[in-house]
Structure formats: structure tokens, C-alpha cells
Design an enzyme around this catalytic site. Structure first.
Site, PDB file in Angstrom:
ATOM      1  N   LYS A  50       0.856  -1.194   0.000  1.00  0.00           N
ATOM      2  CA  LYS A  50       0.000   0.000   0.000  1.00  0.00           C
ATOM      3  C   LYS A  50       0.889   1.241   0.000  1.00  0.00           C
ATOM      4  O   LYS A  50       1.938   1.239   0.653  1.00  0.00           O
ATOM      5  CB  LYS A  50      -0.910  -0.002   1.237  1.00  0.00           C
ATOM      6  N   ILE A  91     -10.767   5.657   0.575  1.00  0.00           N
ATOM      7  CA  ILE A  91     -10.030   5.331   1.800  1.00  0.00           C
ATOM      8  C   ILE A  91      -8.987   6.396   2.099  1.00  0.00           C
ATOM      9  O   ILE A  91      -8.713   6.729   3.241  1.00  0.00           O
ATOM     10  CB  ILE A  91      -9.400   3.932   1.656  1.00  0.00           C
ATOM     11  N   CYS A 112      -1.944  11.418  -6.612  1.00  0.00           N
ATOM     12  CA  CYS A 112      -2.413  12.067  -5.384  1.00  0.00           C
ATOM     13  C   CYS A 112      -2.298  13.585  -5.539  1.00  0.00           C
ATOM     14  O   CYS A 112      -1.522  14.084  -6.360  1.00  0.00           O
ATOM     15  CB  CYS A 112      -1.654  11.560  -4.153  1.00  0.00           C
ATOM     16  N   GLY A 161      -6.302  -3.212 -13.464  1.00  0.00           N
ATOM     17  CA  GLY A 161      -7.608  -2.586 -13.629  1.00  0.00           C
ATOM     18  C   GLY A 161      -8.642  -3.646 -13.960  1.00  0.00           C
ATOM     19  O   GLY A 161      -8.859  -3.987 -15.113  1.00  0.00           O
TER      20      GLY A 161
HETATM   21  C1  LIG Z   1      -9.364  -0.101  -1.605  1.00  0.00           C
HETATM   22  C2  LIG Z   1      -8.315   0.344  -2.591  1.00  0.00           C
HETATM   23  C3  LIG Z   1      -7.164   0.977  -2.121  1.00  0.00           C
HETATM   24  C4  LIG Z   1      -6.174   1.399  -3.027  1.00  0.00           C
HETATM   25  N1  LIG Z   1      -5.042   1.995  -2.554  1.00  0.00           N
HETATM   26  C5  LIG Z   1      -4.052   2.345  -3.438  1.00  0.00           C
HETATM   27  C6  LIG Z   1      -2.813   2.890  -2.970  1.00  0.00           C
HETATM   28  O1  LIG Z   1      -2.578   3.026  -1.765  1.00  0.00           O
HETATM   29  N2  LIG Z   1      -1.882   3.233  -3.894  1.00  0.00           N
HETATM   30  C7  LIG Z   1      -2.076   3.067  -5.251  1.00  0.00           C
HETATM   31  O2  LIG Z   1      -1.188   3.371  -6.038  1.00  0.00           O
HETATM   32  N3  LIG Z   1      -3.226   2.515  -5.715  1.00  0.00           N
HETATM   33  C8  LIG Z   1      -4.207   2.156  -4.851  1.00  0.00           C
HETATM   34  N4  LIG Z   1      -5.360   1.581  -5.327  1.00  0.00           N
HETATM   35  C9  LIG Z   1      -5.520   1.351  -6.770  1.00  0.00           C
HETATM   36  C10 LIG Z   1      -5.147  -0.084  -7.176  1.00  0.00           C
HETATM   37  O3  LIG Z   1      -3.791  -0.361  -6.882  1.00  0.00           O
HETATM   38  C11 LIG Z   1      -5.393  -0.322  -8.680  1.00  0.00           C
HETATM   39  O4  LIG Z   1      -4.573   0.540  -9.438  1.00  0.00           O
HETATM   40  C12 LIG Z   1      -6.837  -0.078  -9.103  1.00  0.00           C
HETATM   41  O5  LIG Z   1      -7.745  -0.452  -8.086  1.00  0.00           O
HETATM   42  C13 LIG Z   1      -7.203  -0.840 -10.377  1.00  0.00           C
HETATM   43  O6  LIG Z   1      -7.037  -2.240 -10.215  1.00  0.00           O
HETATM   44  P1  LIG Z   1      -8.240  -3.235  -9.764  1.00  0.00           P
HETATM   45  O7  LIG Z   1      -9.439  -2.864 -10.609  1.00  0.00           O
HETATM   46  O8  LIG Z   1      -7.726  -4.612 -10.009  1.00  0.00           O
HETATM   47  O9  LIG Z   1      -8.491  -2.957  -8.334  1.00  0.00           O
HETATM   48  C14 LIG Z   1      -6.361   1.168  -4.438  1.00  0.00           C
HETATM   49  C15 LIG Z   1      -7.523   0.517  -4.877  1.00  0.00           C
HETATM   50  C16 LIG Z   1      -8.500   0.099  -3.984  1.00  0.00           C
HETATM   51  C17 LIG Z   1      -9.714  -0.604  -4.519  1.00  0.00           C
END
Ligand SMILES: Cc1cc2nc3c(=O)[nH]c(=O)nc-3n(C[C@H](O)[C@H](O)[C@H](O)COP(=O)(O)O)c2cc1C
Length: 321
Positions: free
Chosen positions: A46, A72, A131, A247
Site C-alpha cells: 500500500k 479510503i 495524489c 484494472g
Molecule cells: C481499496 C483500494 C485501495 C487502493 N489503494 C491504493 C494505494 O494506496 N496506492 C495506489 O497506487 N493505488 C491504490 N489503489 C488502486 C489499485 O492499486 C489499482 O490501481 C486499481 O484499483 C485498479 O485495479 P483493480 O481494478 O484490479 O483494483 C487502491 C484501490 C482500492 C480498490
């Protein structure tokens, strides 16, 4: 014959291309009860910031069609606790650790890179530039090529060892290739595509936004075609730059789609919330998908979809297949 699943994360070799996505598996500890975390390509942690943070008010998750929204925020223990507790744990398990960092100013990113340089065993650094820049009216770094480049340059300049640096980009831009190019020119070894899309939901009973933070990041299968499009466009423009694709990946076949678009590795995010052992399942399924197509080496098919359509009767066009 076993399939050669090795792939490259910049100048580092990984045994296979399946990684966790940042923010969806903490620092990996939560997954250890489901599978051996050393078995996947790497654990992407994270995003860690300089100071501990509590995150945003609740509710901060909402289900949406084929996806979810989260606000979050960058909740976490801060870099000191991460370096003392989380990173050593991952390394003690034999896992490869890709450390994700996030900051509100270029200086914070630089400081994080400096602190990370005191730790050994980091496989790569993923720089989460999706961010807000607190010095620039909260404009997201990844929405501006100059701000993105400044962060990458600062991180690269302050890292005191030669570890691959990946820039994690936002899909919420008009031209993702411009941002990708700026990051690579500033010293990024690779790109992570994509972070969540900005979304929102309104509760029709309370007639108010569902999330306390009003807007949130959309993830899950709903965003998969957007991710495939971004990877395709960046691969087309920068064919030699390694991409971690993510994604909405739910199955080995989804992972294969990302690899054909140009991803050398894939990260699994939202799916982990439904299926904590998704990474090892997807790895097994990907291997089966490759075997059924007669593919012997993963690297033979990275970006294959960019090649002209094969002649009738030929399923795949690379001579090595
Ligand atoms: C609950 C949650 C927390 C996330 N926290 C971060 C983070 O701390 N840093 C980051 O670069 N991406 C964060 N993401 C984005 C994911 O790493 C990813 O890029 C995005 O969710 C797309 O992939 P997915 O559809 O498989 O989840 C977060 C996503 C979710 C759902």
C-alpha cells in the site's frame, strides 16, 4: 514442458508476472494465511507516506455495477513503521517487495526516496503520482506532465541505489501518452497503468452522496477496457518501456488480455477482496491459457496484439511461437 513465465521489472527479473495491486493487500501479511507470498511475482505494498495517516471519514466504500468506489485515502502507518515492521516481514518470507510511495509535495516524495535508500531488499519502487499536489491547488500530480516529471526526477535523484522506479499513472487525463513520456524522460524505468478512475454514487433513499468523501476511485471489472486502452496506447508510443498492467483483472484470461496489449506484468487489486488467493489462482489460469495456445515463453507474447493480424490458418504471428 513448463512454461517460462519469467519477466522483467526494469533490470530486475521476476519469476512470474502476477503481482498484487497497491492498497488491496496491505503489506502482504494479510495474504500469507491463504498462500505463500514468495510464490507470486512480487507484493506491491500500500502506498506509504512520510507520516502515519488515518484516512478519510466513513463510509468510504460503495459497490457499483461491476466495480467499487473507494475513498479510503492514503491510510497507513508512515514510512518509519513500514521500514521497521512491514518490509522486514515481507523479506523474511522470501517475497519480492515493490514499495509504493505517495506524497503531497515533491519534497515529500524525495524524502521518502531518501528514507527507502536506508533499507535493503527493495525490489522496485512504485511512485503513486495519482495524489493531490498540496502546493498546487490540490491538482493531481499525474494529471500534469511537468508535475509528474518533477516527482520522478526527485525520487530518482534521491534513491541511493539502482532500483527500478515505476510511475503509476491516472487514467483521468486526456492524453496518457504525454504523461507516460514525461515520466520516462524524467528517469522512470517503467509505468504502472492504471490507478482508479474518479467516480461518484448518490444514495436515492437519503438523496445524498454515498461516500463521506463524496467522490472516490472506481476499480474492478468496470474499468478493464479503460486499462487495456491505456496500456495499448502507451505500448504503441513507448514499446521498450515495461508496463505493470492493472484494472479489473479477475481471471488468467483477463491477465492474458493485458499482456497482449503490452503489459509485462499484471497487478491484481479489487478481485482480492472477493478472493484472497486470487493471485495464485490467476497465475495458474494464465499458465493454462498460455499452454492451450502453445506459448512456451511469456515474453514472446507481451504486446503481441500490436502486430498485424495473422494470415488465415495461423493463430499467432511471432515466429518463435
Ligand atoms: C481499496 C483500494 C485501495 C487502493 N489503494 C491504493 C494505494 O494506496 N496506492 C495506489 O497506487 N493505488 C491504490 N489503489 C488502486 C489499485 O492499486 C489499482 O490501481 C486499481 O484499483 C485498479 O485495479 P483493480 O481494478 O484490479 O483494483 C487502491 C484501490 C482500492 C480498490
Amino acid at each position: 514442458m513448463p512454461i517460462d513465465l519469467r519477466t522483467r521489472l526494469g533490470h530486475v527479473e521476476l519469476p512470474n508476472p502476477v503481482l498484487t495491486a497497491s492498497g488491496c493487500a496491505g503489506s502482504g501479511r494479510e495474504l500469507a494465511q491463504y498462500f505463500d507470498v514468495a510464490k507470486i511475482g512480487a507484493v506491491v505494498t500500500k502506498s506509504v507516506m512520510l507520516a502515519p495517516r488515518a484516512g478519510r471519514p466513513t463510509p468510504r466504500m460503495a459497490e457499483t455495477p461491476s466495480g467499487m468506489l473507494n475513498s479510503i485515502g492514503l491510510q497507513g502507518p508512515g514510512i518509519d513503521a513500514f521500514l521497521q515492521r512491514d518490509l522486514p516481514w515481507l523479506l523474511s518470507r522470501g517475497a519480492r517487495a515493490v514499495v509504493s510511495i505517495a506524497g503531497g509535495t515533491v519534497g515529500e516524495f524525495a524524502e521518502l526516496a531518501d528514507r527507502l535508500s536506508d533499507a535493503s531488499g527493495v525490489t522496485a519502487v512504485e511512485v503513486n503520482i495519482s495524489c493531490p499536489n498540496v502546493e498546487h491547488r490540490g491538482q493531481v500530480f499525474a494529471c500534469d506532465p511537468d508535475a509528474s516529471a518533477e516527482v520522478i526526477e526527485a525520487v530518482r535523484g534521491r534513491l541511493r541505489y539502482d532500483v527500478p522506479v515505476f510511475a503509476k499513472l491516472s487514467p483521468d487525463v486526456t492524453d496518457i501518452v504525454t504523461i507516460a513520456r514525461a515520466c520516462v524522460e524524467a528517469g522512470a524505468d517503467g509505468l504502472s497503468l492504471i490507478n482508479t478512475l474518479l467516480g461518484m454514487a448518490i444514495d436515492t433513499v437519503t438523496m445524498r452522496p454515498v461516500l463521506a468523501g463524496v467522490t472516490g476511485g472506481l476499480s474492478g471489472p468496470a474499468i478493464r477496457p479503460v486499462a487495456v486502452r491505456c496500456i495499448w496506447q502507451v505500448r504503441e508510443a513507448l514499446p521498450d518501456v515495461p508496463i505493470i498492467g492493472m484494472g479489473g483483472i479477475r481471471t488468467g484470461r483477463d491477465a492474458l488480455e493485458f499482456i497482449l496489449a503490452g503489459a509485462a506484468m499484471v497487478s491484481i487489486g479489487t478481485t482480492i477482496f472477493h478472493d484472497p488467493s486470487a493471485c495464485v489462482r490467476i497465475l495458474r489460469e494464465l499458465e493454462e491459457e498460455l499452454a492451450s495456445r502453445g506459448v512456451e515463453r511469456l515474453t514472446d507474447i507481451i504486446g503481441l496484439a500490436h502486430e498485424p493480424h495473422p494470415a488465415p490458418g495461423r493463430r499467432l504471428s511471432r515466429s518463435s511461437l
